[in-house]
Design a protein around this motif. Structure first.
Motif, PDB file in Angstrom:
ATOM      1  N   TRP A   1      49.922  59.252  49.698  1.00  0.00           N
ATOM      2  CA  TRP A   1      49.458  57.459  50.075  1.00  0.00           C
ATOM      3  C   TRP A   1      48.319  57.697  50.947  1.00  0.00           C
ATOM      4  N   VAL A   2      48.191  58.512  51.845  1.00  0.00           N
ATOM      5  CA  VAL A   2      46.661  58.423  52.657  1.00  0.00           C
ATOM      6  C   VAL A   2      45.597  58.349  51.744  1.00  0.00           C
ATOM      7  N   ALA A   3      45.809  59.260  50.667  1.00  0.00           N
ATOM      8  CA  ALA A   3      44.621  59.419  49.693  1.00  0.00           C
ATOM      9  C   ALA A   3      44.435  57.851  49.115  1.00  0.00           C
ATOM     10  N   ILE A   4      45.401  57.249  48.867  1.00  0.00           N
ATOM     11  CA  ILE A   4      45.306  55.830  48.225  1.00  0.00           C
ATOM     12  C   ILE A   4      44.482  54.894  49.402  1.00  0.00           C
ATOM     13  N   ALA A   5      44.882  54.874  50.635  1.00  0.00           N
ATOM     14  CA  ALA A   5      44.284  54.047  51.292  1.00  0.00           C
ATOM     15  C   ALA A   5      42.545  54.481  51.832  1.00  0.00           C
ATOM     16  N   ALA A   6      42.520  55.888  51.538  1.00  0.00           N
ATOM     17  CA  ALA A   6      40.952  56.360  51.788  1.00  0.00           C
ATOM     18  C   ALA A   6      40.341  56.332  50.727  1.00  0.00           C
ATOM     19  N   GLY A   7      40.846  55.772  49.429  1.00  0.00           N
ATOM     20  CA  GLY A   7      40.024  55.565  48.201  1.00  0.00           C
ATOM     21  C   GLY A   7      39.621  56.648  47.492  1.00  0.00           C
ATOM     22  N   THR A   8      40.334  57.935  47.488  1.00  0.00           N
ATOM     23  CA  THR A   8      40.273  59.195  47.269  1.00  0.00           C
ATOM     24  C   THR A   8      40.021  59.047  45.540  1.00  0.00           C
ATOM     25  N   LYS A   9      38.929  59.587  45.119  1.00  0.00           N
ATOM     26  CA  LYS A   9      38.672  59.592  43.706  1.00  0.00           C
ATOM     27  C   LYS A   9      38.930  60.922  43.175  1.00  0.00           C
ATOM     28  N   PRO A  10      40.059  61.567  42.670  1.00  0.00           N
ATOM     29  CA  PRO A  10      40.164  62.946  42.161  1.00  0.00           C
ATOM     30  C   PRO A  10      39.745  63.189  40.824  1.00  0.00           C
ATOM     31  N   ILE A  11      38.359  63.244  40.606  1.00  0.00           N
ATOM     32  CA  ILE A  11      37.632  63.632  39.398  1.00  0.00           C
ATOM     33  C   ILE A  11      37.266  65.109  39.328  1.00  0.00           C
ATOM     34  N   GLY A  12      37.584  65.653  38.120  1.00  0.00           N
ATOM     35  CA  GLY A  12      37.496  67.052  37.919  1.00  0.00           C
ATOM     36  C   GLY A  12      35.931  67.183  37.526  1.00  0.00           C
TER      37      GLY A  12
END
Length: 553
Positions: A319-330
Motif C-alpha cells: 500500500w505504500v507503493a500505491i501512495a508512492a505512485g510506483t509503476k512496476p513496469i517490466g
C-alpha cells in the motif's frame, strides 16, 4: 529495451550499477559460506540422508529458528504478498499474516510428535512415517509423490523472485536469450553446486545472512517510507481509493481495502487452509526433523511469530507503493505487480541500499530453494527409490541418489521458469497448496489415531486431489482468460466463496471417514503399525528403535 525507470546510478543501458555491485558482493559472500558449510559440524561422513539431508539432526534453537524462518518466509513471500496488496488488496494479500499466526500452535502440538516418532525410527520424510504407521506402501507413495509435485512450482517461484530483482536492476531485456537469462543461470549453477556438496548445512548457515538482511531492510523501510509519502493515514487513504476504483476489464472494484461480508469465508478459509497446508510441505518437515530435540520445535513455535510481525509490515509496503505512485513496469514494457517492491526500493532509496534490499530478496530465494530441492530429493530417495526400486540400498547409495535428484529437481524448476509464463508459475504454486493439504489426514491424524483405515485415507486423498485440481482448473481469470485463475471458488452447500484446498480437505475427511466405516464393517486388513505409544514422546538422548533389537512392534 532499457530499464523502465532511470536511476541516479543507472548507466545509459539502464542497469543500476551500484545496486548490482552490492548484490554481487552479497551473493559471492553467501556462495563462499555455502561451500564452507560442509566443514561446519562436519561428521566423519556426509554419505547418509541423516547428515546430508537433515544436517545431522543436530540443529539447536537458534539455528532452527533461522532455518525455519528462511524456509517458510521465502523470496516469493517477500515479493508476492505486498504485490497482492498493491494489486487487489487485503483478501489476496493480508490473509498471509493471520495464517502464519494460526500456524505456530499447529507446530507446537503436531510437529513435536512427528519429530519424536521420526527420531525414534529414523524417519527422514513424512511419507516414511505414513509407511510405518499404516503399513501401506501405496499411501506412503501417494504422500511422497504429492510432496514432490507440490514442491516443484514452489522452487520455480524462488527463481521468479530472483528474476524480479534482476529485472528491476535492469538485467535481461529483449534480444539474445542467453544474455537475458545468464544471471539466473549463474545463480542456479551456484545454488546447485553448494547444495550438492554441503546439503542442508548450506541453507542453514546462509539463513543467518538472509534473515539479518530482511529484518534490516524492512525495519528501515517501515520507518522511513511512510514519512516520505505522507504518513500512514495518507497511505491508507490512497490504498482505499485505488481498491474502490472499477477494474476496466471486469467493471468491479479493483480490490478490497478490507474484506467485505461476502469475502469473510474466502478470507477465513484461505487463512486456515494455508496454515494447515504450510507444514505439510516437505521442506517444512525437513526443517523440523533437522532440529536436535522435541523441545527445540516447541521453543521455535513460541518465537517464530516474530516473522509474522515482519510479514505484516512487509505486506503494508504494497500500500505504500500505491501512495508512492510506483509503476512496476517490466523490461518487456508491460505492467507486472510482482516487481512492485523491488521497484519501490529502487525509486525510494539510494542505490546502495536498494542493492541491499535486492540482495535480501535474492538470498531469500536461495535458502528455501536449497531446502526444497533437498526435501523433494529425500522423498524420492526414501519413498520411491528405496521403497520400490532398491530395498537393499545402503546409506551411501541413498545419499548419492538424493544428491543427484536434488540437481534434477532444480533443473526442472529452472526449465519451468525459462519456458513458461510467470503467471502459470504462480497458478501452479496455488495448485500445489491444494495438493499438499490433502496429505494432512494421513500424516497429522496418524500422529494421534489409527482409526482411519489406510485404504480409506488413500481414497479420500484421491477424491480430494481430483476435485481440487478440476475445480481450480475451472477458475478462469476474467482479465487474462487463463485457467487456474484463482484459488477460491463457490463452496457447495453454503454458496459462499472459499479456498478450494480447504473445501477439498473437508471432502477428503468425509470420504475417508465413510469408507473407514465400510471397511471396518467387512473387516478389511488394517496393516501393521510399526510404532508404539511411547514413540510419540521420545526426546533427544532416548534410544532409537535400531538400538533396541528386543523391542517388539
Amino acid at each position: 529495451m532499457t530499464h523502465s525507470l532511470a536511476t541516479a546510478s543507472g548507466s545509459s543501458t539502464g542497469v543500476n550499477g551500484v545496486a548490482l555491485t552490492v548484490l554481487i558482493i552479497v551473493f559471492v559472500a553467501v556462495t563462499v559460506m555455502g561451500f564452507m558449510a560442509t566443514r561446519w559440524r562436519r561428521p566423519k561422513s556426509m554419505s547418509s540422508l541423516d547428515e546430508w539431508g537433515l544436517g545431522g539432526r543436530g540443529f539447536g534453537t537458534w539455528v532452527t529458528w533461522f532455518l525455519l524462518g528462511g524456509d517458510l518466509y521465502t523470496a516469493y513471500t517477500f515479493v508476492a504478498v505486498p504485490a497482492a496488496m498493491f494489486a487487489t488488496g487485503a483478501v489476496t494479500g493480508f490473509f498471509a499474516v493471520p495464517y502464519t499466526i494460526v500456524l505456530y500452535p499447529i507446530i507446537f502440538v503436531f510437529l513435536s510428535r512427528l519429530w519424536s516418532v521420526s527420531h525414534r525410527h529414523g524417519y527422514v520424510t513424512a511419507a516414511d512415517f505414513v509407511r510405518g504407521r499404516y503399513g501401506s506402501r501405496g499411501l506412503s507413495l501417494a504422500v511422497a509423490l504429492t510432496g514432490i509435485l507440490a514442491t516443484m512450482p514452489y522452487i520455480a517461484l524462488q527463481l521468479v523472485g530472483i528474476q524480479a530483482v534482476l529485472e528491476v536492476i535492469g538485467l535481461g531485456g529483449s534480444g539474445n536469450t542467453l544474455a537475458k537469462d545468464l544471471p539466473l543461470l549463474i545463480a542456479f549453477a551456484v545454488l546447485a553446486a553448494y547444495t550438492y556438496s554441503s546439503g542442508l548445512r548450506a541453507p542453514a548457515i546462509i539463513a543467518f545472512v538472509k534473515d539479518t538482511l530482511i529484518y534490516l531492510v524492512i525495519i528501515v523501510a517501515v520507518i522511513y517510507l511512510p514519512s516520505k509519502f505522507g504518513g500512514w493515514g495518507h497511505i491508507f487513504d490512497a490504498a482505499q481509493t485505488k481498491m474502490a476504483k472499477p477494474n476496466p476489464a471486469t467493471g468491479k472494484p479493483t480490490g478490497s481495502f478490507i474484506p467485505t461480508d461476502k469475502q469473510f469465508w474466502a478470507y477465513a478459509t484461505l487463512s486456515l487452509g494455508s496454515a494447515l497446508a504450510l507444514f505439510m510441505y516437505p521442506h517444512s518437515i525437513t526443517g523440523v526433523l533437522s532440529s536436535k530435540s522435541r523441545n527445540t520445535i516447541r521453543r521455535n513455535a513460541s518465537i517464530l511469530p516474530a516473522y509474522s510481525f515482519v510479514l505484516a509490515l512487509l505486506a503494508l509496503l504494497g500500500w505504500v507503493a500505491i501512495a508512492a505512485g510506483t509503476k512496476p513496469i517490466g523490461l518487456d514494457g508491460k505492467p507486472n505487480a510482482q516487481l512492485v517492491i523491488p521497484q519501490l526500493f529502487e525509486d525510494s532509496f539510494p542505490s546502495w541500499f536498494a542493492g541491499v534490499a535486492f540482495a535480501a530478496i535474492a538470498v531469500g530465494a536461495l535458502v528455501p530453494a536449497a531446502i526444497m530441492s533437498i526435501a523433494a530429493a529425500n522423498l524420492f530417495t526414501r519413498n520411491v527409490y528405496r521403497e520400490w526400486l532398491r530395498p537393499d540400498a545402503s546409506h551411501e547409495q541413498e545419499a548419492k541418489v538424493s544428491k543427484l535428484v536434488s540437481l534434477l529437481v532444480k533443473f526442472v524448476a529452472l526449465i519451468f521458469v525459462l519456458t513458461m509464463d510467470k503467471q502459470n508459475a504462480i497458478n501452479f504454486q496455488l495448485l500445489g497448496g491444494i495438493w499438499i493439504l490433502q496429505t494432512f489426514p494421513a500424516v497429522v491424524f496418524g500422529l494421534y489415531t489409527r482409526w482411519f483405515h489406510r485404504w480409506a485415507l488413500l481414497a479420500g486423498w484421491a477424491v480430494a486431489m481430483v476435485y481440487g485440481t478440476i475445480t481450480a482448473y475451472n477458475q478462469v481469470n476474467p482479465v487474462t482468460g487463463q485457467h487456474f485463475g484463482t484459488s477460491v471458488a463457490t463452496i457447495e452447500g453454503i454458496g459462499q466463496m472459499g479456498y478450494i484446498a480447504f473445501t477439498a480437505f473437508i471432502l477428503n475427511i468425509v470420504v475417508a471417514a465413510v469408507i473407514t466405516l465400510l471397511l471396518r464393517a467387512v473387516k478389511a486388513p488394517e496393516g501393521e503399525d510399526a510404532t508404539i505409544k511411547g514413540d510419540y514422546f521420545a526426546d533427544a538422548g532416548d534410544p532409537k528403535v535400531s538400538d533396541l533389537p528386543e523391542l517388539v512392534h
